[in-house]
Design a protein around this motif. Sequence first.
Motif, PDB file in Angstrom:
ATOM      1  N   PHE A   1      12.601  19.748 -71.646  1.00  0.00           N
ATOM      2  CA  PHE A   1      12.965  18.388 -72.023  1.00  0.00           C
ATOM      3  C   PHE A   1      13.544  17.619 -70.843  1.00  0.00           C
ATOM      4  O   PHE A   1      13.144  16.485 -70.563  1.00  0.00           O
ATOM      5  N   THR A   2      14.497  18.218 -70.133  1.00  0.00           N
ATOM      6  CA  THR A   2      15.127  17.514 -69.020  1.00  0.00           C
ATOM      7  C   THR A   2      14.153  17.286 -67.870  1.00  0.00           C
ATOM      8  O   THR A   2      14.298  16.306 -67.121  1.00  0.00           O
ATOM      9  N   MET A   3      13.171  18.143 -67.731  1.00  0.00           N
ATOM     10  CA  MET A   3      12.132  17.885 -66.725  1.00  0.00           C
ATOM     11  C   MET A   3      11.427  16.566 -67.013  1.00  0.00           C
ATOM     12  O   MET A   3      11.133  15.781 -66.098  1.00  0.00           O
ATOM     13  N   GLY A   4      11.156  16.293 -68.282  1.00  0.00           N
ATOM     14  CA  GLY A   4      10.413  15.096 -68.643  1.00  0.00           C
ATOM     15  C   GLY A   4      11.149  13.806 -68.355  1.00  0.00           C
ATOM     16  O   GLY A   4      10.521  12.778 -68.065  1.00  0.00           O
ATOM     17  N   THR A   5      12.484  13.837 -68.426  1.00  0.00           N
ATOM     18  CA  THR A   5      13.233  12.603 -68.196  1.00  0.00           C
ATOM     19  C   THR A   5      13.419  12.285 -66.716  1.00  0.00           C
ATOM     20  O   THR A   5      13.808  11.170 -66.377  1.00  0.00           O
ATOM     21  N   SER A   6      13.152  13.258 -65.836  1.00  0.00           N
ATOM     22  CA  SER A   6      13.356  13.027 -64.397  1.00  0.00           C
ATOM     23  C   SER A   6      12.051  12.978 -63.613  1.00  0.00           C
ATOM     24  O   SER A   6      12.073  12.803 -62.396  1.00  0.00           O
TER      25      SER A   6
ATOM     26  N   PHE B   1       9.667  14.666 -80.260  1.00  0.00           N
ATOM     27  CA  PHE B   1       8.551  13.775 -80.601  1.00  0.00           C
ATOM     28  C   PHE B   1       8.672  12.443 -79.851  1.00  0.00           C
ATOM     29  O   PHE B   1       7.673  11.917 -79.339  1.00  0.00           O
ATOM     30  N   VAL B   2       9.883  11.893 -79.770  1.00  0.00           N
ATOM     31  CA  VAL B   2      10.085  10.628 -79.056  1.00  0.00           C
ATOM     32  C   VAL B   2       9.769  10.800 -77.570  1.00  0.00           C
ATOM     33  O   VAL B   2       9.136   9.925 -76.956  1.00  0.00           O
ATOM     34  N   LEU B   3      10.196  11.922 -76.986  1.00  0.00           N
ATOM     35  CA  LEU B   3       9.886  12.143 -75.574  1.00  0.00           C
ATOM     36  C   LEU B   3       8.383  12.331 -75.362  1.00  0.00           C
ATOM     37  O   LEU B   3       7.840  11.927 -74.328  1.00  0.00           O
TER      38      LEU B   3
ATOM     39  N   SER C   1       6.155  10.207 -72.748  1.00  0.00           N
ATOM     40  CA  SER C   1       5.243  10.768 -71.751  1.00  0.00           C
ATOM     41  C   SER C   1       3.818  10.253 -71.949  1.00  0.00           C
ATOM     42  O   SER C   1       3.081  10.049 -70.973  1.00  0.00           O
ATOM     43  N   LEU C   2       3.420  10.040 -73.200  1.00  0.00           N
ATOM     44  CA  LEU C   2       2.099   9.461 -73.465  1.00  0.00           C
ATOM     45  C   LEU C   2       2.002   8.045 -72.904  1.00  0.00           C
ATOM     46  O   LEU C   2       0.971   7.657 -72.338  1.00  0.00           O
ATOM     47  N   VAL C   3       3.081   7.265 -73.071  1.00  0.00           N
ATOM     48  CA  VAL C   3       3.075   5.898 -72.540  1.00  0.00           C
ATOM     49  C   VAL C   3       2.928   5.922 -71.025  1.00  0.00           C
ATOM     50  O   VAL C   3       2.109   5.192 -70.449  1.00  0.00           O
ATOM     51  N   PHE C   4       3.709   6.780 -70.359  1.00  0.00           N
ATOM     52  CA  PHE C   4       3.621   6.862 -68.899  1.00  0.00           C
ATOM     53  C   PHE C   4       2.292   7.459 -68.437  1.00  0.00           C
ATOM     54  O   PHE C   4       1.798   7.126 -67.354  1.00  0.00           O
ATOM     55  N   ALA C   5       1.727   8.357 -69.233  1.00  0.00           N
ATOM     56  CA  ALA C   5       0.468   8.994 -68.844  1.00  0.00           C
ATOM     57  C   ALA C   5      -0.698   8.026 -68.841  1.00  0.00           C
ATOM     58  O   ALA C   5      -1.724   8.289 -68.195  1.00  0.00           O
TER      59      ALA C   5
ATOM     60  N   LEU D   1       3.072  16.826 -70.809  1.00  0.00           N
ATOM     61  CA  LEU D   1       2.719  16.879 -72.231  1.00  0.00           C
ATOM     62  C   LEU D   1       2.385  18.313 -72.657  1.00  0.00           C
ATOM     63  O   LEU D   1       2.709  18.735 -73.772  1.00  0.00           O
ATOM     64  N   VAL D   2       1.753  19.060 -71.764  1.00  0.00           N
ATOM     65  CA  VAL D   2       1.464  20.466 -72.057  1.00  0.00           C
ATOM     66  C   VAL D   2       2.762  21.261 -72.153  1.00  0.00           C
ATOM     67  O   VAL D   2       2.944  22.094 -73.049  1.00  0.00           O
ATOM     68  N   LEU D   3       3.685  21.018 -71.229  1.00  0.00           N
ATOM     69  CA  LEU D   3       4.972  21.716 -71.265  1.00  0.00           C
ATOM     70  C   LEU D   3       5.762  21.357 -72.524  1.00  0.00           C
ATOM     71  O   LEU D   3       6.473  22.200 -73.079  1.00  0.00           O
ATOM     72  N   LEU D   4       5.639  20.113 -72.954  1.00  0.00           N
ATOM     73  CA  LEU D   4       6.351  19.700 -74.173  1.00  0.00           C
ATOM     74  C   LEU D   4       5.874  20.475 -75.395  1.00  0.00           C
ATOM     75  O   LEU D   4       6.665  20.761 -76.304  1.00  0.00           O
TER      76      LEU D   4
END
Length: 268
Positions: A92-97, A153-155, A159-163, A243-246
């Motif tokens: 999770f924290t990987m995704g925010t940074s 789910f929100v994260l 990530s989908l928006v940024f992808a 997204l795969v890691l999520l």
Amino acid sequence: ASPVGTRQQFHRYGCRDADSGVQLGITTPGRLPARRRRRHSAAGPRGGLAHAPGHRAGGTHRGDDPGYGRPPPEATGLTRGAYLAMVALLVFTMGTSIITPLLPLYAGQFHLSNGTLTLLFATYTATVVPTMLVAGSASDRLGRKRVLLPAMFVLTCASLVFAFTESVSMLFVGRVLQGLAIGMFLGVGTAFVVDHAIPAKRALAAMAAGAFFRLGFGLGPGMAGLVAQYWGDPIHRPFQVHLVLLAVGIGCVILASETVPRRRYKFE
């Protein structure tokens, strides 16, 4: 008369089973420690004789017991659920940074000014703080997983928006979603790790959760930089990988057991 005495007065030493010839145990003078006494009470009859090596009380063979050889939770202080929660916290924290090393690329792609980049950070901060205040009390009433899974789910949506982002407005939408997600997950995720530890090791669990939290914030930019450098499409690809890691992180939260039962509101 048997040369052995009670378990409180003798230590296990060594002898052979008269029927099988297998080396077993007799006792010698001394007092067994409490842990050894409990083991003997479950493993053998009075007088110090134990079961043949490879067998347990009731005729169970070591190979038939899937838990044989695993250290008990007391050996480390952390349970399976704690490790699952820490993996989810790391992902999770990987995704925010991830966005940090990509900001210069966004600035070049969308012609962002320094003021716009600063506003991206401010938007994230403005959503994190109030969400944390609400999520903590909500998890105490609804349960940890009922807050953590929506946060994941929100994260995922962020990530989908940024992808697939193609505009500045999508960048701001992604940052708002990231702020909401980290606000929901951060304090609750740490508490989820601590809840899974035995009481005597909860301080250790809190330190481990903090370490995984910092590790995730460090690995996110590192992973994003490598993917952007060597895998093409540097603006979108790092988030597609995340997204795969999520999916792995969501699976970990689902597999971990709930630690706080849901409490119902009482209307008077």
